[in-house]
Structures are given as structure tokens and as C-alpha cells.
Scaffold this active site. Structure first.
Site, PDB file in Angstrom:
ATOM      1  N   GLU A 168       0.829  -1.215   0.000  1.00  0.00           N
ATOM      2  CA  GLU A 168       0.000   0.000   0.000  1.00  0.00           C
ATOM      3  C   GLU A 168       0.861   1.262   0.000  1.00  0.00           C
ATOM      4  O   GLU A 168       0.793   2.062   0.939  1.00  0.00           O
ATOM      5  CB  GLU A 168      -0.883   0.020   1.258  1.00  0.00           C
ATOM      6  CG  GLU A 168      -1.780  -1.180   1.430  1.00  0.00           C
ATOM      7  CD  GLU A 168      -2.453  -1.211   2.812  1.00  0.00           C
ATOM      8  OE1 GLU A 168      -2.074  -0.419   3.704  1.00  0.00           O
ATOM      9  OE2 GLU A 168      -3.353  -2.034   2.994  1.00  0.00           O
ATOM     10  N   PRO A 169       1.684   1.458  -1.024  1.00  0.00           N
ATOM     11  CA  PRO A 169       2.510   2.670  -1.016  1.00  0.00           C
ATOM     12  C   PRO A 169       1.671   3.905  -1.316  1.00  0.00           C
ATOM     13  O   PRO A 169       0.764   3.869  -2.156  1.00  0.00           O
ATOM     14  CB  PRO A 169       3.508   2.421  -2.151  1.00  0.00           C
ATOM     15  CG  PRO A 169       2.767   1.535  -3.104  1.00  0.00           C
ATOM     16  CD  PRO A 169       1.869   0.666  -2.260  1.00  0.00           C
TER      17      PRO A 169
ATOM     18  N   CYS B 152      -2.678  33.646  10.280  1.00  0.00           N
ATOM     19  CA  CYS B 152      -2.360  34.307  11.547  1.00  0.00           C
ATOM     20  C   CYS B 152      -1.907  33.333  12.622  1.00  0.00           C
ATOM     21  O   CYS B 152      -2.583  33.159  13.650  1.00  0.00           O
ATOM     22  CB  CYS B 152      -3.578  35.084  12.017  1.00  0.00           C
ATOM     23  SG  CYS B 152      -4.142  36.182  10.735  1.00  0.00           S
TER      24      CYS B 152
ATOM     25  N   TYR C 132       0.263  13.958   0.665  1.00  0.00           N
ATOM     26  CA  TYR C 132      -0.191  14.586   1.909  1.00  0.00           C
ATOM     27  C   TYR C 132      -0.084  16.112   1.846  1.00  0.00           C
ATOM     28  O   TYR C 132       0.167  16.769   2.837  1.00  0.00           O
ATOM     29  CB  TYR C 132       0.588  14.027   3.109  1.00  0.00           C
ATOM     30  CG  TYR C 132       0.550  12.516   3.179  1.00  0.00           C
ATOM     31  CD1 TYR C 132      -0.622  11.855   3.518  1.00  0.00           C
ATOM     32  CD2 TYR C 132       1.673  11.743   2.881  1.00  0.00           C
ATOM     33  CE1 TYR C 132      -0.679  10.468   3.557  1.00  0.00           C
ATOM     34  CE2 TYR C 132       1.624  10.356   2.915  1.00  0.00           C
ATOM     35  CZ  TYR C 132       0.448   9.723   3.252  1.00  0.00           C
ATOM     36  OH  TYR C 132       0.395   8.366   3.293  1.00  0.00           O
TER      37      TYR C 132
HETATM   38  N1  LLP Z   1      -1.333   1.880   4.598  1.00  0.00           N
HETATM   39  C1  LLP Z   1      -1.798   2.320   5.776  1.00  0.00           C
HETATM   40  C2  LLP Z   1      -2.620   1.438   6.593  1.00  0.00           C
HETATM   41  C3  LLP Z   1      -1.469   3.625   6.213  1.00  0.00           C
HETATM   42  O1  LLP Z   1      -1.924   4.047   7.393  1.00  0.00           O
HETATM   43  C4  LLP Z   1      -0.660   4.458   5.407  1.00  0.00           C
HETATM   44  C5  LLP Z   1      -0.325   5.819   5.826  1.00  0.00           C
HETATM   45  C6  LLP Z   1      -0.221   3.952   4.168  1.00  0.00           C
HETATM   46  C7  LLP Z   1      -0.569   2.660   3.799  1.00  0.00           C
HETATM   47  C8  LLP Z   1       0.620   4.748   3.240  1.00  0.00           C
HETATM   48  O2  LLP Z   1       1.847   5.099   3.798  1.00  0.00           O
HETATM   49  P1  LLP Z   1       2.966   5.794   2.888  1.00  0.00           P
HETATM   50  O3  LLP Z   1       3.399   4.789   1.854  1.00  0.00           O
HETATM   51  O4  LLP Z   1       2.385   6.990   2.267  1.00  0.00           O
HETATM   52  O5  LLP Z   1       4.041   6.120   3.843  1.00  0.00           O
HETATM   53  N2  LLP Z   1       0.340  12.787   6.738  1.00  0.00           N
HETATM   54  C9  LLP Z   1       1.619  12.174   7.011  1.00  0.00           C
HETATM   55  C10 LLP Z   1       1.664  10.710   6.636  1.00  0.00           C
HETATM   56  C11 LLP Z   1       0.593   9.881   7.288  1.00  0.00           C
HETATM   57  C12 LLP Z   1       0.595   8.438   6.848  1.00  0.00           C
HETATM   58  C13 LLP Z   1      -0.585   7.710   7.352  1.00  0.00           C
HETATM   59  N3  LLP Z   1      -0.714   6.353   6.916  1.00  0.00           N
HETATM   60  C14 LLP Z   1       2.706  12.985   6.319  1.00  0.00           C
HETATM   61  O6  LLP Z   1       2.405  13.983   5.670  1.00  0.00           O
HETATM   62  O7  LLP Z   1       3.878  12.660   6.437  1.00  0.00           O
END
Ligand code: LLP
Length: 425
Positions: free
Chosen positions: A275-276, A346, A375
Site C-alpha cells: 500500500e505505497p 495568523c 499529503y
Molecule cells: N497503509 C496504511 C494502513 C497507512 O496508514 C498508510 C499511511 C499507508 C498505507 C501509506 O503510507 P505511505 O506509503 O504513504 O508512507 N500525513 C503524514 C503521513 C501519514 C501516513 C498515514 N498512513 C505525512 O504527511 O507525512
């Protein structure tokens, strides 16, 4: 590798000059590159295939739920990992086949479970006993058995920012790994669910392989135990989390990540789901803003731009670093001075960078924030009654607005004055 490069001194997204988009769309805006999305997806998919894995790449839509972005990936064969009814609807609208959609998340509601079951998606990753029981009830009412994986929490430290680490036992996610076996036993007794696998996700923006390896080895042990209990584990959902370079990080390559999966889990005969999110879309997007004015403080120079923390929250929320560069390429020998790049909101937290060395920039010039495709727009808001930031997708020499900037009347259209104000006047 991305397709945001200077050409003749002017920043382009693929073949389109950023200034051309700015003139047409206005600032601030997000700009995504189709070629970069495609490249990231194919490199990742091919790395998994080269490691001999039977893998399904489910794009974590939370990183960028724009329907055009999901569609770009879906056209290459990507599935989707969704965490809400809204994301599930986005994935379906983008044409992701239900058979390639996984529903994750710690707080799915009955309504969301009903919707997912009705759509016949690939699987639901369940995070607690009450959720398991509710899902069984919902699926039984429809006369189906819903394929589930149980998300286990392997209690490893992903070594990432505290707000985005998920795989430690004090986090709210998953079933503690030591209790997993009894929860699987419960699942097996429930009529509306069919246990097909194990799921885990330990955090985001990981820059080392060791935490993945530790988590995957725990999953491996669990699979052996569950199989010994007679449970047919045939899918492993390994979550997302592989990091991208924002500044000086050197995250592992997709090939090294795939090799870690192969080495730890490759011989189990399971279909692998990954799940990237960030990895696919992070470097495929920039945020473009205009400098409103340069304000000389007594000790610092502030570059006030027209993007703000509501458009790109990551610096305020996680102290995240995003590269900032002028859209007109500065001369190689241009002097650099340390400035604070801030937005108009602000709050002191509305600061994108402190004491960042930048070449001289004047009011009216355009700046780009790098690695903003993940994000960024996804977490934007209308704080300070600022319209949601628009999104633009580039493909070769073409571009299209894929989320428009709402007008102020449109924003207010969702609000209304209660009748009592009229009665009193
Ligand atoms: N699968 C699950 C169950 C997750 O909770 C997440 C991310 C992903 C996959 C994807 O992860 P990634 O490959 O994108 O690292 N808002 C934060 C990141 C929060 C990630 C939450 N879960 C930021 O801006 O760094």
C-alpha cells in the site's frame, strides 16, 4: 527522478512552463506530473515482479485522493488502499476495479462497512474484535462472507516522526501481535467473514529497511502459527511506508524493499499486497506560490508567500522539510541569504522554512515547494477562509485543472443563517 526541471532557466513540469499554468490558474496551486507518477508506479511494480513476488500494488489514496491521480495509476493496473467511504468512492470513480481495493482504518463505521461489502471489494483489514463482529453481522445480512485480513501491530519502532509511526504497541492501530492468535480464532467462528490473510503497516516515511524486516519476520512467525491452527493464510498485506528524499535522506530503493519482502516472506506462497502512498506521488507534485512581499524584520527577512499552512500542512504539523526553489532559475553564482518563508495565516506555525538559504527573490516572483504530491492537497483546509488550493495535472505538453479553486460564494453556499435572524429583524 522527477519531471520538474529547469529548461532554458524556467521551471517546467514535463513540457509545460510553470509560469504558464500560474498565469492561467492563479497561485497557489499544486502541480502533478503524469510521467513522474507513471515512472514511480512502474519502477515499484517491476521491482516486486523482479523479486518473483505475486504482488498487487494498492495505492494508498490518502496520500493524494484526486480522482485524476488515482485514474493515472489505475490505468497502469494499480489497485487502491482506502480508509473511508469517501476514498472508496474516489477509487471507484477513478475506475479501480473493486477486486483491487483494500479497506483499511481503525474506525470504520457500520455505514462504511455496508458500503464496502456491497461493492464487493478485495478485502477489509480489520483492526479490533468489535469491528470483526460488526463486519460479520453486516456481511451476513447480505448473505456474503467478506474476505478479511487482521491488522496486527508488530510492535517495532519504525524510527519515523512520532505523529506518523503506527507499529508500536502504544499506538492505536491493529491488534497487538501477542493477541493476534485469539482474534483469528474468533474470526474463524464468525459466519460473515472469511479470514484470508495478515495485514500490517508500521509507519510512514521509513528510511531504513530494518524495521520492515523486523515486522515481516514477526508476520512470518504469525503465519506459521496460524497455519498450524488450521487457518488458511494466503494473502499478506504489508502496508506502505517506504520513504522518499525530502532533503538529505537516502531511502532504500524499491528493489531493496522488494528483496526484503522476498527474503522474509517470499517462500510462504502468499499473494502480497502493498500500500505505497508517498512513494508513488510525493515527488510527482509541487506546490507553486507567489511571493506577496519581502518583509525585513530586525533580525530576519521574511518571504511572505500566498500559500499557507492550510494548503501544505506538513511543515507546521511535522516540522517537515520541503525544498523551496524559484521558478526562474537563479544564476549558479547568485548570492544566497537566509530567509524565513512564511504564509499569510495568523499563526506563527504558518512557517514553511526557517533560515533557509535562498537566492534573492522579489515580490511577484513564483516559488515552488518540492515533494508536495503526497499529503499536500490531501490535507489542505480552508482555514482563515482561504479557498481550497487547486490541483493541476500535466501530461507532456498539456495540462488540466483537476480540482478547481472554489469561489467564495461557493464556499459560503454550504452555510446558512438560521431562521431566527430574520424573525428578529
Ligand atoms: N497503509 C496504511 C494502513 C497507512 O496508514 C498508510 C499511511 C499507508 C498505507 C501509506 O503510507 P505511505 O506509503 O504513504 O508512507 N500525513 C503524514 C503521513 C501519514 C501516513 C498515514 N498512513 C505525512 O504527511 O507525512
Amino acid at each position: 527522478m522527477n519531471h520538474f526541471q529547469y529548461r532554458n532557466g524556467i521551471l517546467h513540469a514535463e513540457d509545460v512552463a510553470i509560469a504558464r499554468i500560474a498565469a492561467e490558474v492563479g497561485t497557489p496551486f499544486y502541480c502533478y506530473s503524469t510521467a513522474t507518477l507513471e515512472r514511480h508506479y512502474t519502477v515499484f511494480r517491476d521491482a516486486l515482479a523482479a523479486a518473483g513476488l505475486d504482488a498487487t500494488v494498492c495505492f494508498a489514496c490518502k496520500a493524494n485522493p484526486n480522482v485524476a491521480v488515482i485514474r493515472t495509476l489505475a490505468d497502469l493496473g494499480a489497485g487502491a488502499d482506502v480508509v473511508s467511504e469517501g476514498e472508496l468512492r474516489q477509487a471507484l470513480a477513478a475506475g479501480v476495479p473493486p477486486a483491487r481495493i483494500v479497506f483499511s482504518g481503525v474506525g470504520k463505521t457500520r455505514r462504511e462497512l455496508e458500503f464496502a461489502v456491497a461493492k464487493g471489494i478485495l478485502q477489509i483489514n480489520v483492526e479490533s474484535e468489535p469491528e470483526l463482529e460488526l463486519l460479520s453481522e453486516v456481511a451476513s445480512a447480505r448473505g456474503v462472507r467478506m474476505p478479511v485480513s487482521i491488522r496486527v501491530n508488530p510492535d517495532v519502532d519504525a524510527g519515523t516522526h512520532a505523529k506518523i509511526t503506527t507499529g508500536k504497541k502504544e499506538n492505536k492501530f491493529g491488534i497487538e501481535w501477542t493477541r493476534a492468535r485469539e482474534v483469528y480464532a474468533l474470526a474463524r467462528r464468525l459466519p460473515g467473514v472469511e479470514v484470508v490473510g495478515v495485514a500490517c503497516h508500521i509507519g510512514s516515511q521509513l528510511t531504513e529497511l530494518e524495521p520492515f524486516r523486523d515486522a515481516f519476520l514477526r508476520v512470518r512467525d504469525l503465519v506459521a502459527m496460524l497455519r498450524a491452527d488450521g487457518i488458511d493464510i494466503r494473502r499478506l498485506d504489508l502496508g506502505g511506508g517506504l520513504g522518499v528524499p525530502y532533503e538529505h535522506e537516502t531511502p532504500p530503493s524499491p528493489a531493496a524493499y522488494a528483496e526484503t519482502i522476498r527474503a522474509t516472506l517470499g517462500d510462504l506462497g502468499c499473494r502480497v499486497i502493498v500500500e505505497p502512498g508517498r512513494l508513488l506521488v510525493g515527488n510527482a507534485g509541487i506546490l507553486v506560490a507567489e511571493v506577496i512581499r519581502v518583509k525585513e524584520g530586525t533580525t530576519r527577512t521574511f518571504l511572505i508567500v500566498d500559500a499557507a499552512m492550510n494548503d501544505l500542512m506538513r511543515p507546521a504539523l511535522y516540522d517537515a522539510h520541503h525544498a523551496i526553489f524559484p521558478v526562474i532559475e537563479p544564476a549558479a553564482d547568485a548570492p544566497r541569504a537566509e530567509v524565513d518563508v512564511v504564509g499569510p495565516v495568523c499563526e506563527t506555525g504558518d512557517t514553511f522554512a526557517k533560515q533557509r538559504p535562498l537566492p534573492p527573490v522579489k515580490a511577484g516572483e513564483l516559488l515552488a515547494f518540492g515533494t508536495a504530491g503526497a499529503y499536500g492537497a490531501a490535507m489542505s483546509s480552508t482555514y482563515n477562509t482561504r479557498p481550497l488550493v487547486p490541483e493541476v495535472l500535466v501530461r507532456g505538453g498539456e495540462f488540466a485543472v483537476v480540482r478547481a479553486r472554489p469561489g467564495f460564494e461557493e464556499m459560503r453556499a454550504l452555510e446558512s443563517l438560521p431562521g431566527w435572524f430574520d424573525r428578529e429583524s
